[in-house]
Design an enzyme around this catalytic site. Structure first.
Site, PDB file in Angstrom:
ATOM      1  N   ASP A 222       0.763  -1.342  -0.127  1.00 28.63           N
ATOM      2  CA  ASP A 222      -0.330   0.073   0.137  1.00 28.63           C
ATOM      3  C   ASP A 222       0.817   1.221   0.143  1.00 28.63           C
ATOM      4  O   ASP A 222       1.940   1.033   0.070  1.00 28.63           O
ATOM      5  CB  ASP A 222      -1.038  -0.072   1.360  1.00 28.63           C
TER       6      ASP A 222
ATOM      7  N   ASP B  57      -9.821   3.413  -3.748  1.00 31.58           N
ATOM      8  CA  ASP B  57     -10.325   2.146  -3.159  1.00 31.58           C
ATOM      9  C   ASP B  57     -11.971   2.090  -3.519  1.00 31.58           C
ATOM     10  O   ASP B  57     -12.709   3.049  -3.642  1.00 31.58           O
ATOM     11  CB  ASP B  57     -10.462   2.322  -1.565  1.00 31.58           C
TER      12      ASP B  57
END
Length: 403
Positions: free
Chosen positions: A151, A206
């Site tokens: 990430d 996301d």
């Protein structure tokens, strides 16, 4: 004589020497990776028992045999780093350790993935890998990890290409082949530079469980299915075997309508996207299972030609998607993006086209294709026969045109 002794280091596998390592990217994703990830349904609420029961369900549900082989822990598995800087699992949530959990997952014929972050902390506030890339890669290899999602939270002024390249090199020198999934949300345009580095890269922010929305959380946004599709579709030239565009995980089974679930799954397959399931597969409905286990739809995603599909035509609330497949076949998908049912007269002969990316032609003007309905699993009249087709709202009709 001065003798130094480090028992903790001695118990860990030693890094492979650089000159002994093939630093080329390992061939781990000839087709888009398939599996399950904990985040969409469970967030930080994960533990050893949950992951073991999900592993069991991946087998009993038929997901493993359909190709979903990666079981991926997302954020919040982390404990603390020890005095030497090596990461450990949360001993309360994972009392047997990640190594034992990996052994269990492997015993089920599955592979296991894990999550980290290129910053000082993960998005969930756990220890990130910045400054510990080689230590973490060695640790993951010693545990038997097969997949790393990496990430981009809390990275401050780090350069994305440098940060991801560093972790890629660490993984390749760990002594184990580990699929590398970059998750920088498309902010640094990884699709332009990451092909030698990772096996897939996120192209958008996301995902959230809605068909066509954007949810504003202040400093960041989560995106509905169609918002993500509109971004990812433009990037098809960057995708191919071992380097896939990743429009984020599947929300199928997490609360959208059945129509919308089917539409997301079809579009992800048309876009040759990784198929990473994000629902609670231990209790999914038959309708959800039927979508995720549709082997004819999966075959479109996993086609060895490795070409991401394109949105060929938009007309009256309908989108016509095409995807070239091996052996001269084509996938043909009609999406009804509107809130009203649409009925059309479909004549495949009007869709003659040449795709510059794949250098393949859809030859419906002179060649007759056999038609297979991918959702009904029925053969239909060939492409020389026009037909009346009804597409429910927020749903798809998908065909395989067989040469």
């Amino acid at each position: 004589m001065l003798i130094a002794f480090c028992p903790t280091w001695a118990q860990l596998p030693q890094p492979v020497q650089v000159e002994q390592v093939n630093l080329n990217k390992p061939d781990l994703a000839a087709t888009p990776p398939m599996g399950w990830n904990s985040w969409n349904k469970f967030g930080c609420d994960i533990n050893e028992e949950l992951i073991r029961t999900v592993a069991d369900a991946m087998v009993t549900s038929g997901l493993r045999d359909a190709g979903y082989i990666y079981l991926n822990l997302d954020d919040c598995w982390h404990g603390e780093r020890d005095a030497l800087g090596f990461i450990h699992e949360d001993s309360v949530r994972f009392p047997s350790g990640i190594k034992a959990l990996a052994d269990y997952v492997h015993s089920k014929g599955l592979k296991i993935g894990i999550y980290s972050d290129a910053g000082s902390e993960t998005c969930g506030g756990r220890p990130g890998s910045q400054g510990h890339e080689y230590q973490d890669a060695i640790t993951y290899a010693s545990w038997g990890i097969d997949y790393l999602k990496y990430d981009w939270c809390n990275t401050d002024t780090r350069d994305a290409k440098e940060a991801y390249s560093l972790m890629a090199r660490a993984l390749r020198q760990s002594g184990r082949d580990i699929l590398f999934s970059l998750c920088e949300w498309g902010n640094n345009k990884a699709y332009e530079w990451a092909e030698p580095i990772g096996h897939c890269w996120r192209t958008t922010g996301d995902i959230t469980c809605c068909f066509d929305c954007v949810l504003d959380h202040g400093g960041w946004q989560s995106l509905g299915i169609m918002t993500i599709v509109d971004t990812n579709e433009k990037l098809r030239k960057f995708a191919g075997p071992n380097h896939w565009n990743d429009p984020d995980m599947l929300e199928v089974g997490n609360g959208m309508s059945l129509n919308e679930d089917r539409a997301q799954f079809a579009l992800w397959c048309m876009m040759a996207a990784p198929l990473i399931v994000g629902n609670d597969i231990r209790s999914m409905s038959k309708q959800t299972a039927d979508i995720l286990l549709n082997k004819e739809m999966i075959a479109i995603d996993q086609d060895s030609l490795g070409i991401q599909g394109l949105r060929h035509k938009v007309e009256a609330g309908l989108e016509y998607w095409l995807k070239p497949l091996k052996d001269g076949d084509w996938a043909f998908c009609i999406l009804n993006r509107s809130l009203e049912e649409r009925t059309i007269n479909l004549d495949f002969r009007s869709f003659q086209m040449y795709d510059n990316l794949s250098r393949r032609s859809l030859e419906t003007s002179w060649h007759t294709y056999q038609v297979r309905n991918v959702w009904t699993h029925q053969d239909e009249p060939d492409t020389s026969h026009p037909r009346c087709v009804t597409i429910p709202p927020h749903n798809v009709v998908t065909y395989r045109l067989c040469w």
